[in-house]
Design a protein around this motif. Sequence first.
Motif, mmCIF file in Angstrom:
data_model
loop_
_atom_site.group_PDB
_atom_site.id
_atom_site.type_symbol
_atom_site.label_atom_id
_atom_site.label_comp_id
_atom_site.label_asym_id
_atom_site.label_seq_id
_atom_site.Cartn_x
_atom_site.Cartn_y
_atom_site.Cartn_z
ATOM 1 N N SER A 143 4.009 11.530 -1.146
ATOM 2 C CA SER A 143 5.398 11.645 -0.668
ATOM 3 C C SER A 143 5.477 11.166 0.781
ATOM 4 C CB SER A 143 5.853 13.110 -0.739
ATOM 5 O OG SER A 143 5.700 13.582 -2.060
ATOM 6 N N HIS A 144 6.722 11.021 1.256
ATOM 7 C CA HIS A 144 6.933 10.590 2.638
ATOM 8 C C HIS A 144 6.513 11.665 3.630
ATOM 9 C CE1 HIS A 144 10.090 7.307 1.588
ATOM 10 N NE2 HIS A 144 8.853 6.825 1.654
ATOM 11 N N VAL A 145 6.098 11.203 4.807
ATOM 12 C CA VAL A 145 5.863 12.090 5.944
ATOM 13 C C VAL A 145 6.641 11.522 7.135
ATOM 14 C CG1 VAL A 145 3.589 12.879 5.173
ATOM 15 C CG2 VAL A 145 3.772 10.813 6.604
ATOM 16 N N GLY A 188 0.820 -1.216 0.000
ATOM 17 C CA GLY A 188 0.000 0.000 0.000
ATOM 18 C C GLY A 188 0.847 1.257 0.000
ATOM 19 N N HIS A 189 1.964 1.220 0.731
ATOM 20 C CA HIS A 189 2.873 2.369 0.809
ATOM 21 C C HIS A 189 3.482 2.666 -0.567
ATOM 22 C CE1 HIS A 189 6.098 4.863 2.716
ATOM 23 N NE2 HIS A 189 6.814 4.399 1.681
ATOM 24 N N GLU A 190 4.010 1.634 -1.224
ATOM 25 C CA GLU A 190 4.650 1.855 -2.540
ATOM 26 C C GLU A 190 3.614 2.336 -3.563
ATOM 27 O OE1 GLU A 190 7.725 2.058 -2.667
ATOM 28 O OE2 GLU A 190 8.245 0.994 -0.824
ATOM 29 N N PHE A 191 2.406 1.772 -3.501
ATOM 30 C CA PHE A 191 1.361 2.252 -4.412
ATOM 31 C C PHE A 191 0.972 3.690 -4.103
ATOM 32 C CE2 PHE A 191 -0.089 -0.200 -7.807
ATOM 33 C CZ PHE A 191 0.332 -1.497 -7.565
ATOM 34 N N GLY A 192 1.079 4.066 -2.814
ATOM 35 C CA GLY A 192 0.856 5.467 -2.459
ATOM 36 C C GLY A 192 1.800 6.371 -3.239
ATOM 37 N N HIS A 193 3.089 5.961 -3.327
ATOM 38 C CA HIS A 193 4.055 6.736 -4.132
ATOM 39 C C HIS A 193 3.633 6.760 -5.593
ATOM 40 C CE1 HIS A 193 6.861 7.443 -0.948
ATOM 41 N NE2 HIS A 193 7.214 6.158 -0.792
ATOM 42 N N VAL A 194 3.254 5.581 -6.131
ATOM 43 C CA VAL A 194 2.866 5.506 -7.553
ATOM 44 C C VAL A 194 1.690 6.453 -7.822
ATOM 45 C CG1 VAL A 194 1.979 3.988 -9.372
ATOM 46 C CG2 VAL A 194 3.707 3.133 -7.767
HETATM 47 ZN ZN LIG Z 1 8.367 5.181 0.602
#
Ligand SMILES: [Zn+2]
Length: 413
Positions: free
Chosen positions: A372-374, A362-368
């Motif tokens: 961005s990071h928080v 889910g995190h990597e798809f968030g980037h896609v």
């Molecule tokens: Zn990341």
Amino acid sequence: MSKLQIDPQLLVQNELLEKLRNLQAIPVHPITTKYWSLGGSGGWLGTSTTGILKCPDGVGSFQHYVNGSIYYHPSTGAHEVHGLIKSRWKSLGWERSFLGYPKTDETATPDGIGRFNHFQGGSIYWSPSTGAWEVHGAIRSKYSSLGWERSFLKYPLTNENTCPDGVGRYNHFQGGSIYWSPSTGAHEVHGAIRSHWASLGWERSALGYPTSDELVVFGGAARISHFQHGSIYWSSTAGVRVLKERVRVHVKILTMPTRFTINEQFAAMQEVYAVAGIRVDCATTETLNLPTLADVDVGGCTMGSVTPEQVTLFGNRNFVGSNDVVVYFVNSTVPGYNGCAAFPSGRPGCVVVRTASRWTLGHEFGHVLGLSHVNNNDRLMTGNGTFNITNPPPNLTSGESSTMRSSGLSTNL
Ligand SMILES: [Zn+2]
């Protein structure tokens, strides 16, 4: 007196026997046979209140008794109907209704609580607390396929009714509803998902009719029902969520993950994405035999900058539409990360390593999808590693949700 002289009394008896044989040659009406089998005038049906009469169709026949009726048709045989099931059948128009003739006597349901008659065109189910209601057609087939009254639906609470939109049909049951429309077929909806759909306006809501029964989400604890224009998702942690967008994901396996199964990672991703109103569809799964790319060089893993190995790996987009996203499950990245969402232009996707956390996908798809990071370990997009997430399921802010929905990789349902 000859010993062979025939006794005149014997002759009389033979004549009587012959008469009896002739009597037996007159066929007993199947209604009478059924009546006798139920005890005749001494049985629970009681004495007859009519003769055996022809039905208006000129084919079937019936006889009424003090406590019920027997109906006969050559194709169904003779069966009794009585009590509230008979009253319901009568209210619909007897054998001239869509139900036609009874195919069974009134029979105890397997759950030991209620009673039913099957008819040519449907069934009537009765229980002490619900009364007698008919089910027929595609809705009855769905009810049957779920296990009749022993299913979570239990007993019907209504006849089949026309929906307020004038298009579809429904029966309500103790444990849910079955909705049918010509283009969607018959599907059950129940529980918290049904309550929410009802609160939105049933089939007249923006979601339309159900297109699936309630389904298990990626083998986990969450549930989902699909509708013509979206889905309703439920889990004990996310509650009820209406999903009006979706991302289509394709799985490419170089190395099978070992810490969390692919299903566990998708279930976790869907749990977080439900908050953003996004449905995660796993469209295809393919195994790729690419051993030289299983430990893939991702360089600095910066968005917009990729290594030759990433270009080669992300070139494997079989079956994938242009708006679809791909996850490559690999053994490791070089250097070592949980995953990496840097992708070549026009080939959206990410890699997830064998030992990734539950939230890495889910995190990597968030980037896609543009996030961005928080610096906050309560959130999916923490830059401190998803193994350090402190409040599973991690949060998405409303700003992050709207960024994901407007990424161009999420499609309106
Ligand atoms: Zn990341």
